[in-house]
Design a protein around this motif. Structure first.
Motif, PDB file in Angstrom:
ATOM      1  N   ALA A  47      -9.657   1.500  -3.794  1.00  0.00           N
ATOM      2  CA  ALA A  47      -8.388   1.535  -4.534  1.00  0.00           C
ATOM      3  C   ALA A  47      -8.611   1.845  -6.016  1.00  0.00           C
ATOM      4  O   ALA A  47      -7.657   2.101  -6.748  1.00  0.00           O
ATOM      5  CB  ALA A  47      -7.658   0.199  -4.396  1.00  0.00           C
ATOM      6  N   SER A  86     -11.952   7.032  -9.218  1.00  0.00           N
ATOM      7  CA  SER A  86     -11.882   8.316  -8.509  1.00  0.00           C
ATOM      8  C   SER A  86     -13.198   8.474  -7.754  1.00  0.00           C
ATOM      9  O   SER A  86     -14.181   7.783  -8.053  1.00  0.00           O
ATOM     10  CB  SER A  86     -11.734   9.458  -9.524  1.00  0.00           C
ATOM     11  N   ASP A 103     -10.881  -3.697  -9.700  1.00  0.00           N
ATOM     12  CA  ASP A 103     -10.358  -4.017  -8.359  1.00  0.00           C
ATOM     13  C   ASP A 103     -11.432  -4.732  -7.549  1.00  0.00           C
ATOM     14  O   ASP A 103     -11.166  -5.724  -6.872  1.00  0.00           O
ATOM     15  CB  ASP A 103      -9.947  -2.735  -7.630  1.00  0.00           C
ATOM     16  N   LYS A 132      -2.586  -3.035  -4.025  1.00  0.00           N
ATOM     17  CA  LYS A 132      -2.640  -2.657  -5.442  1.00  0.00           C
ATOM     18  C   LYS A 132      -1.341  -1.951  -5.814  1.00  0.00           C
ATOM     19  O   LYS A 132      -0.998  -0.930  -5.210  1.00  0.00           O
ATOM     20  CB  LYS A 132      -3.842  -1.738  -5.688  1.00  0.00           C
ATOM     21  N   VAL A 133      -0.652  -2.493  -6.810  1.00  0.00           N
ATOM     22  CA  VAL A 133       0.584  -1.881  -7.298  1.00  0.00           C
ATOM     23  C   VAL A 133       0.277  -1.256  -8.651  1.00  0.00           C
ATOM     24  O   VAL A 133      -0.210  -1.936  -9.560  1.00  0.00           O
ATOM     25  CB  VAL A 133       1.711  -2.923  -7.439  1.00  0.00           C
ATOM     26  N   ARG A 134       0.575   0.038  -8.791  1.00  0.00           N
ATOM     27  CA  ARG A 134       0.198   0.772 -10.004  1.00  0.00           C
ATOM     28  C   ARG A 134       1.224   1.862 -10.277  1.00  0.00           C
ATOM     29  O   ARG A 134       2.069   2.163  -9.436  1.00  0.00           O
ATOM     30  CB  ARG A 134      -1.194   1.359  -9.846  1.00  0.00           C
ATOM     31  N   ASP A 135       1.096   2.478 -11.432  1.00  0.00           N
ATOM     32  CA  ASP A 135       2.097   3.456 -11.830  1.00  0.00           C
ATOM     33  C   ASP A 135       2.006   4.758 -11.054  1.00  0.00           C
ATOM     34  O   ASP A 135       2.992   5.468 -10.915  1.00  0.00           O
ATOM     35  CB  ASP A 135       1.979   3.749 -13.324  1.00  0.00           C
ATOM     36  N   ARG A 136       0.812   5.130 -10.602  1.00  0.00           N
ATOM     37  CA  ARG A 136       0.682   6.303  -9.735  1.00  0.00           C
ATOM     38  C   ARG A 136      -0.333   5.957  -8.657  1.00  0.00           C
ATOM     39  O   ARG A 136      -1.102   5.010  -8.792  1.00  0.00           O
ATOM     40  CB  ARG A 136       0.271   7.551 -10.526  1.00  0.00           C
ATOM     41  N   HIS A 137      -0.363   6.785  -7.615  1.00  0.00           N
ATOM     42  CA  HIS A 137      -1.060   6.349  -6.409  1.00  0.00           C
ATOM     43  C   HIS A 137      -2.578   6.430  -6.501  1.00  0.00           C
ATOM     44  O   HIS A 137      -3.285   5.875  -5.679  1.00  0.00           O
ATOM     45  CB  HIS A 137      -0.557   7.142  -5.200  1.00  0.00           C
ATOM     46  N   SER A 138      -3.128   7.156  -7.469  1.00  0.00           N
ATOM     47  CA  SER A 138      -4.575   7.175  -7.579  1.00  0.00           C
ATOM     48  C   SER A 138      -4.968   7.231  -9.044  1.00  0.00           C
ATOM     49  O   SER A 138      -4.184   7.643  -9.913  1.00  0.00           O
ATOM     50  CB  SER A 138      -5.164   8.380  -6.837  1.00  0.00           C
ATOM     51  N   SER A 172      -2.464  -6.670  -8.540  1.00  0.00           N
ATOM     52  CA  SER A 172      -3.108  -6.479  -7.236  1.00  0.00           C
ATOM     53  C   SER A 172      -3.326  -7.842  -6.591  1.00  0.00           C
ATOM     54  O   SER A 172      -3.375  -8.870  -7.286  1.00  0.00           O
ATOM     55  CB  SER A 172      -4.432  -5.717  -7.363  1.00  0.00           C
ATOM     56  N   GLN A 186      -3.474  -1.445   2.724  1.00  0.00           N
ATOM     57  CA  GLN A 186      -2.199  -1.101   2.112  1.00  0.00           C
ATOM     58  C   GLN A 186      -1.602   0.144   2.758  1.00  0.00           C
ATOM     59  O   GLN A 186      -2.276   1.163   2.920  1.00  0.00           O
ATOM     60  CB  GLN A 186      -2.422  -0.848   0.618  1.00  0.00           C
TER      61      GLN A 186
END
Ligand code: SF4
Length: 331
Positions: free
Chosen positions: A97, A100, A164, A230-236, A243, A330
């Motif tokens: 999560a 990159s 994470d 994991k909750v975030r502003d964009r998916h990656s 989280s 998730q």
């Protein structure tokens, strides 16, 4: 970037000896955070001690059923290691999560523990920051604090820990192995990172010159019922706003054992054993999960822009526990 010396350590003893002889030296492995910090003049080590040739790349099964992970195992190799995928899927999910693929190839297990906050003010050397320059102030308190802490903060610092992987390690009750000038010791994961208090410049309880050599996982891996949300502003390639690492052992329809840790909310991965106590011995259902979410934020304090995190924790805990019961990652 400031001038600095460079030493390649041949073994752990040499690395520790070099660090002990120069208080401003720092160890470097993947360098995925440290090099940025040096470029931005946030940190200026007198010497880099390159530890990448040290024999710390093994993942070993232990006689007691645990798993010992060398500090130089890359985040990529750890996330896809067959033992981790099969026995500790929570750890694998959490690593994948984060960051990159390129960064996970470079980043090490030990370095992941030691990465520093991504508070915007910390990275702007033109501004005050108690973590970077103790006593200079904390502009985040009255500034833009959308990504900042709601639990365990102080008036000196409201930064959050960015990892994470560490949230999963907290839930799994890992142990950190370190070696320093005074010898080797182990540190329980819950005691490795610090809350800011009056010394926000210190992220961990490592002593000067101590090197992380391994992380040990206990036998219990919660393989059947674990989930990292994991909750975030964009998916990656984004840090967590909130989280949740959730891990359960279910027996005869009841929760026999429970672990919960939160990320994105505090200066360290946030594990509250009293929330886990609420789950043990109970049947898993949404009303119980909602009570646990409420309990976890009972002392939370928003600072304005980050007030939304309090409600987000409540909902994320429910969803993570639902996912853990279902035994999935998730959606
Ligand atoms: Fe610095 Fe911490 Fe304040 Fe961010 S929250 S500006 S890291 S003291």
């Amino acid at each position: 970037m400031n001038p600095f010396g460079y030493t390649r350590a041949g073994d752990v003893a040499e690395a520790v000896r070099t660090a002990a002889s120069d208080g401003a030296a720092q160890f470097i492995a993947g360098g995925t955070n440290l090099v940025d910090l040096m470029k931005e003049r946030i940190t200026a080590p007198s010497r880099l001690i390159d530890i990448t040739r040290l024999p710390l790349r093994a993942v070993e099964s232990l006689p007691d059923g645990g798993l010992k992970i060398g500090a130089l195992v890359s985040n990529h190799d750890l996330a896809y290691h067959p033992e981790v995928v099969a026995r500790y899927p929570l750890l694998s999910q959490a690593i994948l999560a984060g960051a990159s693929p390129q960064l996970r190839n470079m980043a090490s297990t030990g370095g992941n523990l030691l990465q520093r906050t991504r508070c915007y003010y910390f990275y702007d050397a033109a501004l005050p920051c108690n973590k970077r320059a103790p006593g200079s102030g904390c502009p985040a308190l009255a500034g833009v604090n959308r990504i900042h802490a709601i639990l365990g903060a102080s008036e000196q610092c409201i930064a959050v820990h960015p990892s994470d992987m560490c949230v999963a390690l907290a839930a799994l009750a890992a142990t950190v192995h370190v070696t320093g000038p005074a010898g080797s010791r182990t540190i329980e994961f819950a005691a490795f990172h610090r809350l800011p208090g009056d010394t926000p410049e210190r992220d961990t309880n490592l002593q000067p010159g101590e090197l992380v050599t391994a992380v040990e996982l206990p036998r219990q891996g919660f393989a059947a019922h674990a989930s990292y949300l994991k909750v975030r502003d964009r998916h990656s390639y984004a840090f967590a706003l909130v989280s949740v690492a959730a891990a359960l052992e279910l027996e005869d329809g009841k929760i026999a054992e429970a672990r919960l840790a939160l990320g994105g909310v505090a200066h360290k991965p946030w594990r509250d054993p009293t929330a886990e106590d609420l789950l043990r011995g109970r049947s898993p259902d949404d009303a119980l999960f909602a009570r646990v979410g409420e309990h976890l934020v009972r002392d939370a304090r928003g600072r304005g822009h980050n007030d939304f995190k309090i409600a987000l924790v409540r909902r994320a805990v429910v969803r993570a526990l639902q996912q853990a019961v279902a035994g999935g990652s998730q959606a």
